[in-house]
Design a protein around this motif. Sequence first.
Motif, PDB file in Angstrom:
ATOM      1  N   SER A 154       0.845  -1.204   0.000  1.00 33.93           N
ATOM      2  CA  SER A 154       0.000   0.000   0.000  1.00 33.93           C
ATOM      3  C   SER A 154       0.872   1.242   0.000  1.00 33.93           C
ATOM      4  CB  SER A 154      -0.893  -0.008   1.241  1.00 33.93           C
ATOM      5  OG  SER A 154      -1.693  -1.131   1.240  1.00 33.93           O
ATOM      6  N   SER A 155       1.755   1.324  -0.962  1.00 31.54           N
ATOM      7  CA  SER A 155       2.666   2.465  -1.012  1.00 31.54           C
ATOM      8  C   SER A 155       2.134   3.525  -1.967  1.00 31.54           C
ATOM      9  CB  SER A 155       4.050   2.007  -1.469  1.00 31.54           C
ATOM     10  OG  SER A 155       3.988   1.632  -2.826  1.00 31.54           O
ATOM     11  N   PRO A 156       2.520   4.773  -1.769  1.00 25.10           N
ATOM     12  CA  PRO A 156       2.097   5.829  -2.693  1.00 25.10           C
ATOM     13  C   PRO A 156       2.547   5.571  -4.124  1.00 25.10           C
ATOM     14  CG  PRO A 156       2.995   6.790  -0.693  1.00 25.10           C
ATOM     15  CD  PRO A 156       3.253   5.304  -0.633  1.00 25.10           C
ATOM     16  N   GLU A 157       3.711   4.931  -4.307  1.00 22.29           N
ATOM     17  CA  GLU A 157       4.206   4.675  -5.655  1.00 22.29           C
ATOM     18  C   GLU A 157       3.276   3.717  -6.400  1.00 22.29           C
ATOM     19  OE1 GLU A 157       6.314   4.008  -2.878  1.00 22.29           O
ATOM     20  OE2 GLU A 157       6.987   6.077  -2.952  1.00 22.29           O
ATOM     21  N   ILE A 158       2.839   2.649  -5.726  1.00 21.39           N
ATOM     22  CA  ILE A 158       1.911   1.686  -6.344  1.00 21.39           C
ATOM     23  C   ILE A 158       0.597   2.377  -6.665  1.00 21.39           C
ATOM     24  CG2 ILE A 158       0.523  -0.388  -5.931  1.00 21.39           C
ATOM     25  CD1 ILE A 158       3.356  -1.126  -6.465  1.00 21.39           C
ATOM     26  N   ALA A 159       0.101   3.175  -5.738  1.00 25.11           N
ATOM     27  CA  ALA A 159      -1.175   3.864  -5.952  1.00 25.11           C
ATOM     28  C   ALA A 159      -1.082   4.830  -7.135  1.00 25.11           C
ATOM     29  CB  ALA A 159      -1.590   4.611  -4.693  1.00 25.11           C
ATOM     30  N   GLN A 160       0.035   5.507  -7.275  1.00 25.08           N
ATOM     31  CA  GLN A 160       0.193   6.453  -8.379  1.00 25.08           C
ATOM     32  C   GLN A 160       0.308   5.733  -9.719  1.00 25.08           C
ATOM     33  OE1 GLN A 160      -0.141   9.672  -8.178  1.00 25.08           O
ATOM     34  NE2 GLN A 160      -0.363   9.645  -5.971  1.00 25.08           N
ATOM     35  N   ARG A 161       1.016   4.611  -9.744  1.00 26.67           N
ATOM     36  CA  ARG A 161       1.193   3.875 -11.002  1.00 26.67           C
ATOM     37  C   ARG A 161      -0.090   3.168 -11.409  1.00 26.67           C
ATOM     38  NH1 ARG A 161       6.181   1.525  -8.895  1.00 26.67           N
ATOM     39  NH2 ARG A 161       5.021  -0.408  -8.847  1.00 26.67           N
ATOM     40  N   GLY A 162      -0.906   2.775 -10.423  1.00 25.77           N
ATOM     41  CA  GLY A 162      -2.166   2.121 -10.720  1.00 25.77           C
ATOM     42  C   GLY A 162      -2.011   0.738 -11.325  1.00 25.77           C
ATOM     43  N   ASP A 163      -0.911   0.021 -10.996  1.00 25.40           N
ATOM     44  CA  ASP A 163      -0.682  -1.280 -11.609  1.00 25.40           C
ATOM     45  C   ASP A 163      -1.187  -2.443 -10.769  1.00 25.40           C
ATOM     46  OD1 ASP A 163       1.205  -1.231  -9.607  1.00 25.40           O
ATOM     47  OD2 ASP A 163       2.900  -1.671 -10.901  1.00 25.40           O
ATOM     48  N   VAL A 164      -2.097  -2.186  -9.845  1.00 24.30           N
ATOM     49  CA  VAL A 164      -2.639  -3.247  -9.006  1.00 24.30           C
ATOM     50  C   VAL A 164      -3.345  -4.285  -9.872  1.00 24.30           C
ATOM     51  CG1 VAL A 164      -4.276  -3.787  -7.158  1.00 24.30           C
ATOM     52  CG2 VAL A 164      -2.849  -1.753  -6.999  1.00 24.30           C
ATOM     53  N   ARG A 165      -4.152  -3.846 -10.842  1.00 26.22           N
ATOM     54  CA  ARG A 165      -4.891  -4.794 -11.697  1.00 26.22           C
ATOM     55  C   ARG A 165      -3.963  -5.652 -12.540  1.00 26.22           C
ATOM     56  NH1 ARG A 165      -9.631  -2.478 -15.072  1.00 26.22           N
ATOM     57  NH2 ARG A 165      -8.036  -1.059 -15.774  1.00 26.22           N
ATOM     58  N   GLU A 166      -2.804  -5.123 -12.904  1.00 24.12           N
ATOM     59  CA  GLU A 166      -1.861  -5.904 -13.699  1.00 24.12           C
ATOM     60  C   GLU A 166      -1.210  -7.006 -12.875  1.00 24.12           C
ATOM     61  OE1 GLU A 166      -1.813  -5.641 -16.896  1.00 24.12           O
ATOM     62  OE2 GLU A 166      -3.185  -3.955 -16.741  1.00 24.12           O
ATOM     63  N   ARG A 167      -1.135  -6.824 -11.564  1.00 28.87           N
ATOM     64  CA  ARG A 167      -0.498  -7.811 -10.702  1.00 28.87           C
ATOM     65  C   ARG A 167      -1.472  -8.869 -10.204  1.00 28.87           C
ATOM     66  NH1 ARG A 167       3.488  -4.966  -6.561  1.00 28.87           N
ATOM     67  NH2 ARG A 167       3.836  -7.155  -6.157  1.00 28.87           N
ATOM     68  N   ALA A 168      -2.776  -8.601 -10.296  1.00 28.81           N
ATOM     69  CA  ALA A 168      -3.792  -9.527  -9.797  1.00 28.81           C
ATOM     70  C   ALA A 168      -4.095 -10.614 -10.824  1.00 28.81           C
ATOM     71  CB  ALA A 168      -5.076  -8.762  -9.477  1.00 28.81           C
ATOM     72  N   GLN A 169      -4.424 -11.809 -10.336  1.00 23.99           N
ATOM     73  CA  GLN A 169      -4.867 -12.914 -11.178  1.00 23.99           C
ATOM     74  C   GLN A 169      -6.204 -13.412 -10.644  1.00 23.99           C
ATOM     75  OE1 GLN A 169      -3.634 -14.482 -14.040  1.00 23.99           O
ATOM     76  NE2 GLN A 169      -2.434 -12.599 -14.058  1.00 23.99           N
ATOM     77  N   VAL A 170      -7.195 -13.529 -11.534  1.00 24.23           N
ATOM     78  CA  VAL A 170      -8.535 -13.970 -11.151  1.00 24.23           C
ATOM     79  C   VAL A 170      -8.768 -15.368 -11.696  1.00 24.23           C
ATOM     80  CG1 VAL A 170     -11.014 -13.493 -11.342  1.00 24.23           C
ATOM     81  CG2 VAL A 170      -9.372 -11.596 -11.180  1.00 24.23           C
ATOM     82  N   SER A 171      -9.281 -16.257 -10.846  1.00 26.23           N
ATOM     83  CA  SER A 171      -9.618 -17.618 -11.277  1.00 26.23           C
ATOM     84  C   SER A 171     -10.944 -18.022 -10.626  1.00 26.23           C
ATOM     85  CB  SER A 171      -8.509 -18.607 -10.907  1.00 26.23           C
ATOM     86  OG  SER A 171      -8.294 -18.605  -9.507  1.00 26.23           O
ATOM     87  N   THR A 172     -11.612 -18.959 -11.251  1.00 22.78           N
ATOM     88  CA  THR A 172     -12.873 -19.468 -10.726  1.00 22.78           C
ATOM     89  C   THR A 172     -12.567 -20.729  -9.944  1.00 22.78           C
ATOM     90  OG1 THR A 172     -14.072 -18.568 -12.616  1.00 22.78           O
ATOM     91  CG2 THR A 172     -15.174 -20.298 -11.347  1.00 22.78           C
ATOM     92  N   ILE A 173     -13.063 -20.814  -8.707  1.00 21.48           N
ATOM     93  CA  ILE A 173     -12.817 -22.012  -7.922  1.00 21.48           C
ATOM     94  C   ILE A 173     -14.080 -22.856  -7.748  1.00 21.48           C
ATOM     95  CG2 ILE A 173     -10.801 -21.110  -6.727  1.00 21.48           C
ATOM     96  CD1 ILE A 173     -12.531 -20.591  -4.300  1.00 21.48           C
ATOM     97  N   VAL A 174     -15.259 -22.252  -7.902  1.00 19.37           N
ATOM     98  CA  VAL A 174     -16.518 -22.982  -7.858  1.00 19.37           C
ATOM     99  C   VAL A 174     -17.457 -22.346  -8.876  1.00 19.37           C
ATOM    100  CG1 VAL A 174     -18.526 -23.592  -6.454  1.00 19.37           C
ATOM    101  CG2 VAL A 174     -16.267 -23.544  -5.407  1.00 19.37           C
ATOM    102  N   GLY A 175     -18.113 -23.185  -9.676  1.00 19.89           N
ATOM    103  CA  GLY A 175     -19.070 -22.693 -10.657  1.00 19.89           C
ATOM    104  C   GLY A 175     -18.465 -22.671 -12.041  1.00 19.89           C
ATOM    105  N   ASN A 176     -19.354 -22.506 -13.029  1.00 20.42           N
ATOM    106  CA  ASN A 176     -18.898 -22.511 -14.410  1.00 20.42           C
ATOM    107  C   ASN A 176     -19.362 -21.291 -15.191  1.00 20.42           C
ATOM    108  OD1 ASN A 176     -21.574 -22.990 -14.759  1.00 20.42           O
ATOM    109  ND2 ASN A 176     -21.339 -25.032 -15.638  1.00 20.42           N
TER     110      ASN A 176
END
Length: 153
Positions: free
Chosen positions: A126-148
């Motif tokens: 939660s650093s100011p540099e990360i918040a300014q760059r806005g690259d949180v979405r690029e570092r996240a990975q989304v997967s489905t664990i239940v359901g289709n």
Amino acid sequence: ERVRRVRLSDSRVETVAGCGERASRDGALLSAAFAFPYGLAWDHSSDTLLVSEWEGNRIRRICLRTDRVTTVAGSGERGWRDGSGASAKFNEPCFLCVDALGTILVADSRNAAVRRITFPHGPVPSSPEIAQRGDVRERAQVSTIVGNGHRGL
């Protein structure tokens, strides 16, 4: 729309984030916008508040250290797609929770699925540099664990 809190000491209601406009916009706490904020969860690993956006089809993060709202996952387009936080799609995400390692679980209501958001390279600081760059979405990975992605069995 806004995320608000009630101070128990004096019953005062305060706006934590959001300008009141029904939209999905990152930015400073009181200029950011939410599209029907629904679920809330505190992330102890990064000291941030996570918010699911029912209409915005996104998972957002409120960081009180940096006074910023950022999008963690969701393109904003309704649908069902796993992948990077930026390209992932949700369909009316509602409830969410976070484990001790910062893994986020999301009830993706219209997809009848439970989705998992991880950060393969470790938690996002939660650093100011990360918040300014806005690259949180690029570092996240989304997967489905239940359901289709489809209602019913």
